[in-house]
Design a protein around this motif. Sequence first.
Motif, PDB file in Angstrom:
ATOM      1  N   PRO A   7       0.884  -1.220  -0.091  1.00  0.00           N
ATOM      2  CA  PRO A   7      -0.105   0.210  -0.011  1.00  0.00           C
ATOM      3  C   PRO A   7       0.976   1.048   0.106  1.00  0.00           C
ATOM      4  CG  PRO A   7      -1.051  -1.592   1.640  1.00  0.00           C
ATOM      5  CD  PRO A   7       0.302  -2.031   1.218  1.00  0.00           C
ATOM      6  N   LEU A   8       2.145   1.295   0.705  1.00  0.00           N
ATOM      7  CA  LEU A   8       2.844   2.405   0.951  1.00  0.00           C
ATOM      8  C   LEU A   8       3.448   2.830  -0.702  1.00  0.00           C
ATOM      9  CD1 LEU A   8       4.685   1.800   4.034  1.00  0.00           C
ATOM     10  CD2 LEU A   8       2.792   3.356   3.636  1.00  0.00           C
ATOM     11  N   LEU A   9       3.922   1.667  -1.235  1.00  0.00           N
ATOM     12  CA  LEU A   9       4.567   1.805  -2.760  1.00  0.00           C
ATOM     13  C   LEU A   9       3.495   2.165  -3.814  1.00  0.00           C
ATOM     14  CD1 LEU A   9       6.978  -1.347  -2.720  1.00  0.00           C
ATOM     15  CD2 LEU A   9       7.594   1.029  -2.327  1.00  0.00           C
ATOM     16  N   ALA A  10       2.118   1.784  -3.593  1.00  0.00           N
ATOM     17  CA  ALA A  10       1.261   2.021  -4.468  1.00  0.00           C
ATOM     18  C   ALA A  10       0.769   3.562  -4.336  1.00  0.00           C
ATOM     19  CB  ALA A  10      -0.212   1.061  -4.338  1.00  0.00           C
ATOM     20  N   GLY A  11       0.788   4.125  -3.077  1.00  0.00           N
ATOM     21  CA  GLY A  11       0.168   5.429  -3.173  1.00  0.00           C
ATOM     22  C   GLY A  11      -1.079   5.708  -3.601  1.00  0.00           C
ATOM     23  N   GLY A  12      -1.655   6.789  -3.418  1.00  0.00           N
ATOM     24  CA  GLY A  12      -3.067   7.218  -3.664  1.00  0.00           C
ATOM     25  C   GLY A  12      -4.039   6.471  -2.595  1.00  0.00           C
ATOM     26  N   ASP A  13      -5.195   6.447  -2.844  1.00  0.00           N
ATOM     27  CA  ASP A  13      -6.224   6.201  -1.946  1.00  0.00           C
ATOM     28  C   ASP A  13      -6.926   4.674  -2.604  1.00  0.00           C
ATOM     29  OD1 ASP A  13      -8.671   5.731  -0.344  1.00  0.00           O
ATOM     30  OD2 ASP A  13      -9.526   7.422  -0.642  1.00  0.00           O
ATOM     31  N   PRO A  14      -6.964   3.454  -2.053  1.00  0.00           N
ATOM     32  CA  PRO A  14      -7.139   2.290  -2.649  1.00  0.00           C
ATOM     33  C   PRO A  14      -8.723   2.155  -2.801  1.00  0.00           C
ATOM     34  CG  PRO A  14      -6.385   1.997  -0.329  1.00  0.00           C
ATOM     35  CD  PRO A  14      -6.065   3.623  -0.757  1.00  0.00           C
ATOM     36  N   ARG A  15      -9.433   3.165  -2.236  1.00  0.00           N
ATOM     37  CA  ARG A  15     -10.825   3.216  -2.239  1.00  0.00           C
ATOM     38  C   ARG A  15     -11.554   3.940  -3.583  1.00  0.00           C
ATOM     39  NH1 ARG A  15     -12.410   5.804   3.434  1.00  0.00           N
ATOM     40  NH2 ARG A  15     -10.721   7.101   2.607  1.00  0.00           N
ATOM     41  N   LEU A  16     -10.282   4.425  -4.451  1.00  0.00           N
ATOM     42  CA  LEU A  16     -10.648   5.224  -5.481  1.00  0.00           C
ATOM     43  C   LEU A  16     -11.094   4.510  -6.660  1.00  0.00           C
ATOM     44  CD1 LEU A  16      -7.954   8.003  -5.725  1.00  0.00           C
ATOM     45  CD2 LEU A  16     -10.256   8.352  -5.037  1.00  0.00           C
ATOM     46  N   THR A  17     -12.192   4.636  -7.282  1.00  0.00           N
ATOM     47  CA  THR A  17     -12.519   3.687  -8.322  1.00  0.00           C
ATOM     48  C   THR A  17     -12.429   4.054  -9.727  1.00  0.00           C
ATOM     49  OG1 THR A  17     -15.058   5.001  -8.426  1.00  0.00           O
ATOM     50  CG2 THR A  17     -14.916   3.061  -6.805  1.00  0.00           C
ATOM     51  N   ASP A  18     -12.427   3.065 -10.707  1.00  0.00           N
ATOM     52  CA  ASP A  18     -12.128   3.120 -12.240  1.00  0.00           C
ATOM     53  C   ASP A  18     -13.051   2.361 -12.892  1.00  0.00           C
ATOM     54  OD1 ASP A  18     -11.398   3.898 -14.662  1.00  0.00           O
ATOM     55  OD2 ASP A  18      -9.441   3.213 -14.108  1.00  0.00           O
ATOM     56  N   PHE A  19     -14.148   2.609 -12.994  1.00  0.00           N
ATOM     57  CA  PHE A  19     -15.209   1.721 -13.532  1.00  0.00           C
ATOM     58  C   PHE A  19     -14.972   1.203 -14.969  1.00  0.00           C
ATOM     59  CE2 PHE A  19     -17.589   3.794 -10.202  1.00  0.00           C
ATOM     60  CZ  PHE A  19     -18.233   2.665  -9.386  1.00  0.00           C
ATOM     61  N   ALA A  20     -14.023   1.884 -15.778  1.00  0.00           N
ATOM     62  CA  ALA A  20     -13.514   1.525 -16.883  1.00  0.00           C
ATOM     63  C   ALA A  20     -12.658   0.248 -17.002  1.00  0.00           C
ATOM     64  CB  ALA A  20     -12.874   2.808 -17.694  1.00  0.00           C
ATOM     65  N   ALA A  21     -11.997   0.309 -15.774  1.00  0.00           N
ATOM     66  CA  ALA A  21     -11.105  -1.023 -15.607  1.00  0.00           C
ATOM     67  C   ALA A  21     -11.799  -2.247 -14.833  1.00  0.00           C
ATOM     68  CB  ALA A  21      -9.869  -0.456 -14.870  1.00  0.00           C
ATOM     69  N   ALA A  22     -13.057  -2.288 -14.724  1.00  0.00           N
ATOM     70  CA  ALA A  22     -13.643  -3.217 -13.901  1.00  0.00           C
ATOM     71  C   ALA A  22     -13.342  -4.545 -14.472  1.00  0.00           C
ATOM     72  CB  ALA A  22     -15.390  -2.887 -13.662  1.00  0.00           C
ATOM     73  N   TYR A  23     -13.191  -5.559 -13.542  1.00  0.00           N
ATOM     74  CA  TYR A  23     -13.447  -6.992 -13.810  1.00  0.00           C
ATOM     75  C   TYR A  23     -12.379  -7.499 -14.931  1.00  0.00           C
ATOM     76  CZ  TYR A  23     -17.871  -7.206 -11.907  1.00  0.00           C
ATOM     77  OH  TYR A  23     -19.107  -7.006 -10.790  1.00  0.00           O
ATOM     78  N   GLN A  24     -10.906  -6.748 -14.694  1.00  0.00           N
ATOM     79  CA  GLN A  24     -10.010  -7.291 -15.559  1.00  0.00           C
ATOM     80  C   GLN A  24      -9.229  -8.235 -14.752  1.00  0.00           C
ATOM     81  OE1 GLN A  24      -7.367  -4.097 -16.465  1.00  0.00           O
ATOM     82  NE2 GLN A  24      -8.762  -2.698 -17.549  1.00  0.00           N
ATOM     83  N   ALA A  25      -9.048  -9.293 -15.719  1.00  0.00           N
ATOM     84  CA  ALA A  25      -8.171 -10.418 -15.144  1.00  0.00           C
ATOM     85  C   ALA A  25      -6.840 -10.130 -14.944  1.00  0.00           C
ATOM     86  CB  ALA A  25      -8.386 -11.633 -16.349  1.00  0.00           C
ATOM     87  N   PRO A  26      -6.314 -11.153 -14.029  1.00  0.00           N
ATOM     88  CA  PRO A  26      -4.903 -10.882 -13.574  1.00  0.00           C
ATOM     89  C   PRO A  26      -4.049 -10.815 -14.858  1.00  0.00           C
ATOM     90  CG  PRO A  26      -5.963 -12.495 -12.291  1.00  0.00           C
ATOM     91  CD  PRO A  26      -6.647 -12.457 -13.389  1.00  0.00           C
ATOM     92  N   SER A  27      -3.111  -9.702 -14.693  1.00  0.00           N
ATOM     93  CA  SER A  27      -2.045  -9.260 -15.952  1.00  0.00           C
ATOM     94  C   SER A  27      -0.740  -8.640 -15.429  1.00  0.00           C
ATOM     95  CB  SER A  27      -2.842  -8.548 -16.893  1.00  0.00           C
ATOM     96  OG  SER A  27      -3.116  -7.339 -16.298  1.00  0.00           O
ATOM     97  N   SER A  28       0.103  -8.315 -16.130  1.00  0.00           N
ATOM     98  CA  SER A  28       1.283  -7.601 -15.805  1.00  0.00           C
ATOM     99  C   SER A  28       0.653  -6.256 -15.129  1.00  0.00           C
ATOM    100  CB  SER A  28       2.110  -7.599 -16.835  1.00  0.00           C
ATOM    101  OG  SER A  28       1.581  -6.843 -17.856  1.00  0.00           O
ATOM    102  N   ALA A  29      -0.128  -5.581 -15.710  1.00  0.00           N
ATOM    103  CA  ALA A  29      -0.696  -4.426 -14.980  1.00  0.00           C
ATOM    104  C   ALA A  29      -1.296  -4.483 -13.779  1.00  0.00           C
ATOM    105  CB  ALA A  29      -1.531  -3.633 -15.979  1.00  0.00           C
ATOM    106  N   HIS A  30      -2.251  -5.583 -13.458  1.00  0.00           N
ATOM    107  CA  HIS A  30      -2.722  -5.811 -12.319  1.00  0.00           C
ATOM    108  C   HIS A  30      -2.553  -7.381 -11.982  1.00  0.00           C
ATOM    109  CE1 HIS A  30      -4.782  -1.880 -12.783  1.00  0.00           C
ATOM    110  NE2 HIS A  30      -5.234  -2.282 -14.097  1.00  0.00           N
ATOM    111  N   TRP A  31      -1.722  -7.481 -11.153  1.00  0.00           N
ATOM    112  CA  TRP A  31      -1.397  -8.887 -10.819  1.00  0.00           C
ATOM    113  C   TRP A  31      -2.472  -9.779 -10.198  1.00  0.00           C
ATOM    114  CZ3 TRP A  31       3.972  -8.283  -7.873  1.00  0.00           C
ATOM    115  CH2 TRP A  31       5.135  -7.799  -8.918  1.00  0.00           C
ATOM    116  N   PHE A  32      -3.354  -9.031  -9.321  1.00  0.00           N
ATOM    117  CA  PHE A  32      -4.363 -10.043  -8.911  1.00  0.00           C
ATOM    118  C   PHE A  32      -5.738  -9.549  -9.809  1.00  0.00           C
ATOM    119  CE2 PHE A  32      -2.585 -10.886  -4.412  1.00  0.00           C
ATOM    120  CZ  PHE A  32      -1.648 -11.413  -4.911  1.00  0.00           C
ATOM    121  N   GLY A  33      -5.589  -8.656 -10.766  1.00  0.00           N
ATOM    122  CA  GLY A  33      -6.933  -8.443 -11.666  1.00  0.00           C
ATOM    123  C   GLY A  33      -7.536  -7.001 -10.603  1.00  0.00           C
TER     124      GLY A  33
END
Length: 278
Positions: A29-55
Motif C-alpha cells: 500500500p505504501l509503494l502504490a500510493g493514492g487512495d485504494p478506495r478510488l474507483t475506475d469503472f472503465a477498468a472493472a473486472y480485468q483478469a490478472p495481468s502484468s498491469a494488475h497482478w491480482f486483477g
Amino acid sequence: MTPDLHRSRTLVWALVVLTTIAAYALVVPLLAGGDPRLTDFAAAYQAPSSAHWFGTDSAGRDLFVRGATGLRVSLVIAAVCAAASTALGLTVGVAAGALGGGVDRIVMRLVDGINALPHLLLGIVIVALYPGNLAAIVASIALTHWTQVARIARAEVRPARSATYIEAARLAGATRTRVMITHLVPAAAGQALVAVVLLLPHAIWHESTLSFLGLGLPPDQASLGTLLQDARTTVLTGSWWTLTFPAAALVITTLTVAAAGTTLRDRITPPLPERVTR
C-alpha cells in the motif's frame, strides 16, 4: 527427524511465511500510493495481468493493492482483539486461581456459561447493535474468546500459589495483590503469549465473517471480509480472481499463524507423553 527438530523447522518456515505476509500487507500500500478506495469503472473486472497482478474488482480497483490493504486491516484488528482477549482472560484466570474458594467457583461457572453460548451468534448480536463500529467489532471478538485463556491462566496459577517462593513472599509481608502481580502473573505469562498467537486466526476469521455478513466494516473499507463479501456476487460472472486471492490470503495467513502458535505452545509445554519419558 526428532520432534524438537521438526518443531524448529515448522516454526522457522511459519515465521518466514508470516514475514512475507507482513511485508506484503505493509509495503505494497505504501509503494502504490493514492487512495485504494478510488474507483475506475472503465477498468472493472480485468483478469490478472502484468498491469494488475491480482486483477481488478467490480469498481476497477487493483486487487493486489486492495488485498494488501485489507490484509493489513484484518491483521491489525485481529492483533488488537487477541491482545484484549488475552489480557481479560489472564486477569480473570489469575484472580480465580489466586483467590480460590468461592471466587474461583463463581468465575468458573461464569466461564462455563459463556462457553455454552455460540460465539459467532453472540458476536453478531453485539455488532448488530453498532454496525460498522470498529470498537464493537473488537468487543464482539474479545468478549467471546477470553474464557480459554482464563482456564489456562488458572491452571498455571493454582500449583504456583503453593510454591515455596510464594510462601516466602507472603511471610515477608507482601500483600495478596503484590503476590499476584509480581509472581503469579509471570507464572502464566508464557501461556498467555501462546494464547495471543493462537487467538489471532480465530480473530481474523471472526472479523472476516462479520464483515462478510455486512455487520463488520463498511463495504468501502478494505478487509478480508469485505473483499470476500464483494466477491460473493462478482464470482458468479466469471471473475474468479475476486474470490481466489482474498480467500487464499485468509487461508494462508490463518494456517501459518496457527502453525506458529501450535509449535510455540509445544516448545513451551511439551506434550504429556514426551514429558513422561524424560
